[in-house]
Design a protein around this motif. Structure first.
Motif, mmCIF file in Angstrom:
data_model
loop_
_atom_site.group_PDB
_atom_site.id
_atom_site.type_symbol
_atom_site.label_atom_id
_atom_site.label_comp_id
_atom_site.label_asym_id
_atom_site.label_seq_id
_atom_site.Cartn_x
_atom_site.Cartn_y
_atom_site.Cartn_z
ATOM 1 N N SER A 282 0.806 -1.093 0.106
ATOM 2 C CA SER A 282 0.019 -0.009 0.009
ATOM 3 C C SER A 282 0.931 1.346 0.171
ATOM 4 C CB SER A 282 -0.954 0.170 1.052
ATOM 5 O OG SER A 282 -1.749 -1.244 1.210
ATOM 6 N N LEU A 283 1.862 1.319 -0.934
ATOM 7 C CA LEU A 283 2.915 2.517 -1.052
ATOM 8 C C LEU A 283 2.150 3.462 -1.262
ATOM 9 C CD1 LEU A 283 5.778 0.463 -2.203
ATOM 10 C CD2 LEU A 283 5.772 1.627 -0.366
ATOM 11 N N LYS A 284 2.595 4.968 -0.758
ATOM 12 C CA LYS A 284 2.231 6.142 -0.783
ATOM 13 C C LYS A 284 3.178 7.010 -1.616
ATOM 14 C CE LYS A 284 -0.844 5.625 3.288
ATOM 15 N NZ LYS A 284 -1.055 6.300 4.669
ATOM 16 N N PRO A 285 2.815 8.019 -2.182
ATOM 17 C CA PRO A 285 3.921 8.708 -2.620
ATOM 18 C C PRO A 285 4.905 9.569 -1.637
ATOM 19 C CG PRO A 285 1.839 9.372 -3.764
ATOM 20 C CD PRO A 285 1.420 8.269 -2.591
ATOM 21 N N GLU A 286 4.317 9.581 -0.506
ATOM 22 C CA GLU A 286 5.161 10.136 0.733
ATOM 23 C C GLU A 286 6.151 8.968 1.121
ATOM 24 O OE1 GLU A 286 1.921 10.237 0.540
ATOM 25 O OE2 GLU A 286 0.932 9.757 2.365
ATOM 26 N N ASP A 287 5.977 7.935 0.778
ATOM 27 C CA ASP A 287 6.968 6.826 1.075
ATOM 28 C C ASP A 287 8.259 7.013 0.302
ATOM 29 O OD1 ASP A 287 4.255 4.364 1.658
ATOM 30 O OD2 ASP A 287 5.528 5.585 3.065
ATOM 31 N N THR A 288 8.392 7.974 -0.826
ATOM 32 C CA THR A 288 9.212 8.105 -1.723
ATOM 33 C C THR A 288 10.563 8.709 -0.895
ATOM 34 O OG1 THR A 288 7.987 8.481 -3.630
ATOM 35 C CG2 THR A 288 10.015 9.236 -3.684
ATOM 36 N N ALA A 289 11.835 7.865 -1.019
ATOM 37 C CA ALA A 289 12.759 8.141 -0.332
ATOM 38 C C ALA A 289 14.053 7.272 -0.697
ATOM 39 C CB ALA A 289 12.638 8.157 1.356
ATOM 40 N N VAL A 290 15.210 7.617 -0.116
ATOM 41 C CA VAL A 290 16.253 6.576 -0.201
ATOM 42 C C VAL A 290 16.205 5.948 1.360
ATOM 43 C CG1 VAL A 290 18.880 6.392 -0.306
ATOM 44 C CG2 VAL A 290 17.608 8.185 -1.697
ATOM 45 N N TYR A 291 16.267 4.654 0.883
ATOM 46 C CA TYR A 291 16.060 3.793 2.173
ATOM 47 C C TYR A 291 17.552 3.157 2.389
ATOM 48 C CZ TYR A 291 11.022 3.880 2.058
ATOM 49 O OH TYR A 291 9.550 4.426 2.023
ATOM 50 N N TYR A 292 17.932 3.265 3.772
ATOM 51 C CA TYR A 292 19.199 2.409 4.247
ATOM 52 C C TYR A 292 18.937 1.461 5.029
ATOM 53 C CZ TYR A 292 20.910 7.041 2.322
ATOM 54 O OH TYR A 292 21.058 8.155 1.502
ATOM 55 N N CYS A 293 19.735 0.488 5.173
ATOM 56 C CA CYS A 293 19.679 -0.575 6.184
ATOM 57 C C CYS A 293 20.755 -0.430 7.023
ATOM 58 C CB CYS A 293 19.936 -1.917 5.469
ATOM 59 S SG CYS A 293 21.192 -2.301 4.541
ATOM 60 N N THR A 294 20.472 -0.583 8.300
ATOM 61 C CA THR A 294 21.470 -0.556 9.217
ATOM 62 C C THR A 294 21.803 -1.642 10.255
ATOM 63 O OG1 THR A 294 19.919 0.361 10.993
ATOM 64 C CG2 THR A 294 21.050 1.908 9.519
ATOM 65 N N ALA A 295 22.799 -1.750 11.039
ATOM 66 C CA ALA A 295 23.007 -3.022 11.803
ATOM 67 C C ALA A 295 23.762 -2.522 12.985
ATOM 68 C CB ALA A 295 23.727 -4.295 11.199
ATOM 69 N N ARG A 296 23.508 -2.852 14.328
ATOM 70 C CA ARG A 296 24.092 -2.385 15.501
ATOM 71 C C ARG A 296 24.886 -3.792 15.833
ATOM 72 N NH1 ARG A 296 21.639 1.231 19.978
ATOM 73 N NH2 ARG A 296 21.930 2.672 18.068
ATOM 74 N N VAL A 297 26.054 -3.605 16.076
ATOM 75 C CA VAL A 297 26.906 -4.746 16.647
ATOM 76 C C VAL A 297 27.733 -3.861 17.932
ATOM 77 C CG1 VAL A 297 29.101 -6.355 16.107
ATOM 78 C CG2 VAL A 297 27.421 -5.658 14.520
ATOM 79 N N LEU A 298 27.449 -4.752 18.989
ATOM 80 C CA LEU A 298 27.802 -4.097 20.331
ATOM 81 C C LEU A 298 27.234 -2.612 20.325
ATOM 82 C CD1 LEU A 298 31.532 -5.508 20.494
ATOM 83 C CD2 LEU A 298 29.442 -6.237 21.593
ATOM 84 N N LEU A 299 27.981 -1.550 20.492
ATOM 85 C CA LEU A 299 27.588 -0.152 20.359
ATOM 86 C C LEU A 299 27.773 0.502 19.109
ATOM 87 C CD1 LEU A 299 28.576 0.843 24.074
ATOM 88 C CD2 LEU A 299 26.081 0.116 23.273
ATOM 89 N N THR A 300 28.061 -0.052 18.069
ATOM 90 C CA THR A 300 28.521 0.390 16.752
ATOM 91 C C THR A 300 27.412 -0.015 15.703
ATOM 92 O OG1 THR A 300 30.887 0.320 17.272
ATOM 93 C CG2 THR A 300 30.214 0.754 15.040
ATOM 94 N N ASP A 301 27.018 1.330 15.153
ATOM 95 C CA ASP A 301 25.908 1.337 14.092
ATOM 96 C C ASP A 301 26.774 1.392 12.663
ATOM 97 O OD1 ASP A 301 23.543 3.217 15.814
ATOM 98 O OD2 ASP A 301 23.677 1.119 15.710
ATOM 99 N N TYR A 302 26.503 0.333 11.968
ATOM 100 C CA TYR A 302 27.098 0.257 10.550
ATOM 101 C C TYR A 302 25.542 0.640 9.599
ATOM 102 C CZ TYR A 302 30.833 -2.193 12.755
ATOM 103 O OH TYR A 302 31.794 -2.435 13.692
ATOM 104 N N TRP A 303 26.175 1.190 8.451
ATOM 105 C CA TRP A 303 25.175 1.785 7.310
ATOM 106 C C TRP A 303 25.664 1.214 6.141
ATOM 107 C CZ3 TRP A 303 20.889 5.150 8.236
ATOM 108 C CH2 TRP A 303 20.894 5.838 9.627
ATOM 109 N N GLY A 304 24.439 0.795 5.515
ATOM 110 C CA GLY A 304 24.675 0.174 4.044
ATOM 111 C C GLY A 304 24.347 1.192 3.007
#
Length: 112
Positions: free
Chosen positions: A81-103
């Motif tokens: 049910s996607l909407k025009p306001e969902d338009t964006a660049v989507y990033y995935c992230t992962a937290r290992v211990l206290l560090t956040d990694y970004w794709g």
């Protein structure tokens, strides 16, 4: 941790897309993963998150439409049910211990 996101594209309003994020480390070493998005001129926001225990959380704007899941070292975001306001660049992230990694981001464009 290296993250590879894929699955973005152009879709009409009301349509669906499935994003994937493959992590280079085995999923059990990652305490949480998530999807963020950034639309032009707007701040980056958290869309959905999932812990190693399987608990999930969603932004109010996507509840009931998006579903986050994981399988082994890959995370998914099923968007419906996607909407025009969902338009964006989507990033995935992962937290290992206290560090956040970004794709790298993947573009999602929803046409009206």
């Amino acid at each position: 941790v290296q993250l590879q996101a894929s699955g973005g594209g152009l879709v009409q309003a009301g349509g669906s897309l499935r994003l994937s994020c493959a992590a280079s480390k085995t999923i059990f070493s990652i305490s949480a993963m998530g999807w963020h998005r950034q639309a032009p001129g707007k701040q980056r926001e958290l869309v959905a998150a999932i812990t190693s225990g399987g608990s999930t959380d969603y932004a109010d704007s996507v509840k009931g439409r998006f579903t986050i899941s994981r399988e082994k070292n890959t995370m998914f975001l099923q968007m419906s049910s996607l909407k025009p306001e969902d338009t964006a660049v989507y990033y995935c992230t992962a937290r290992v211990l206290l560090t956040d990694y970004w794709g790298q981001g993947t573009q999602v464009t929803v046409s009206s």
